[in-house]
Design a protein around this motif. Structure first.
Motif, PDB file in Angstrom:
ATOM      1  N   CYS A  37       0.844  -1.193   0.000  1.00  0.00           N
ATOM      2  CA  CYS A  37       0.000   0.000   0.000  1.00  0.00           C
ATOM      3  C   CYS A  37       0.879   1.242   0.000  1.00  0.00           C
ATOM      4  CB  CYS A  37      -0.903  -0.016   1.223  1.00  0.00           C
ATOM      5  SG  CYS A  37      -1.880   1.482   1.367  1.00  0.00           S
ATOM      6  N   CYS A  40      -0.226   3.370   3.545  1.00  0.00           N
ATOM      7  CA  CYS A  40       0.231   3.010   4.896  1.00  0.00           C
ATOM      8  C   CYS A  40       1.431   2.061   4.863  1.00  0.00           C
ATOM      9  CB  CYS A  40      -0.915   2.398   5.691  1.00  0.00           C
ATOM     10  SG  CYS A  40      -1.447   0.771   5.107  1.00  0.00           S
ATOM     11  N   CYS A  51      -6.539  -1.235  -0.068  1.00  0.00           N
ATOM     12  CA  CYS A  51      -5.859  -1.630   1.157  1.00  0.00           C
ATOM     13  C   CYS A  51      -6.889  -1.928   2.254  1.00  0.00           C
ATOM     14  CB  CYS A  51      -4.929  -0.513   1.614  1.00  0.00           C
ATOM     15  SG  CYS A  51      -4.160  -0.861   3.207  1.00  0.00           S
ATOM     16  N   CYS A  54      -6.102   0.832   5.379  1.00  0.00           N
ATOM     17  CA  CYS A  54      -6.380   2.272   5.319  1.00  0.00           C
ATOM     18  C   CYS A  54      -7.343   2.644   4.197  1.00  0.00           C
ATOM     19  CB  CYS A  54      -5.078   3.062   5.187  1.00  0.00           C
ATOM     20  SG  CYS A  54      -4.327   2.972   3.552  1.00  0.00           S
TER      21      CYS A  54
HETATM   22 ZN   LIG Z   1      -2.937   1.118   3.390  1.00  0.00          ZN
END
Ligand SMILES: [Zn+2]
Length: 134
Positions: A37, A40, A51, A54
């Motif tokens: 990701c 994050c 993701c 997040c």
């Molecule tokens: Zn993420």
């Protein structure tokens, strides 16, 4: 977790048929892929569109070194077929995956390494114990 995206960047020259199709196409080239990701920096597996931590949709494909440690294992014995071992592996890049292993005496914590293998019409990420004890 480190503040770096894990794994090695992957050059994609594959038609996009969705995350799983991309994963399988890379595996056919003997690349064990996962996603990272950009929001994050989490390592993500199985392949997804967003993701799960997040919600960001900026996921990049990464190549795993294919090394990790056994988290759990079991042996499946289908009637009339050879038994085979199934394992959960914690990959060094920080994600967990279920896979097959070429060793039914594998123990939790064993270090393992991937060796993609043919199974029927597709390639699977078959693992083996590093420095096998046989
Ligand atoms: Zn993420």
């Amino acid at each position: 977790m480190s503040a770096e995206i894990p794994g090695r960047a992957v050059e994609l020259c594959i038609e996009d048929g969705g995350p799983h199709a991309t994963y399988q196409a890379l595996l056919e080239q003997h690349v064990l892929a996962f996603q990272a990701c950009s929001g994050c920096l989490s390592a993500i597996f199985p392949p997804r569109l967003r993701c799960p931590r997040c919600g960001a949709d900026l996921l990049t494909w990464r190549a795993s070194a294919g090394r990790g440690a056994v988290y759990s294992s079991t042996v499946i014995a289908p009637r009339g077929q050879e038994p085979y071992a199934v394992v959960l592996i914690d990959l060094d890049e920080g994600y967990r995956m279920m896979s097959r292993i070429d060793d039914d005496a594998v123990a939790i914590g064993d270090r393992v390494v991937v060796a993609p293998a043919r199974a029927g019409s597709e390639t699977i990420p078959l693992f083996a114990v590093e420095g096998a004890r046989r």
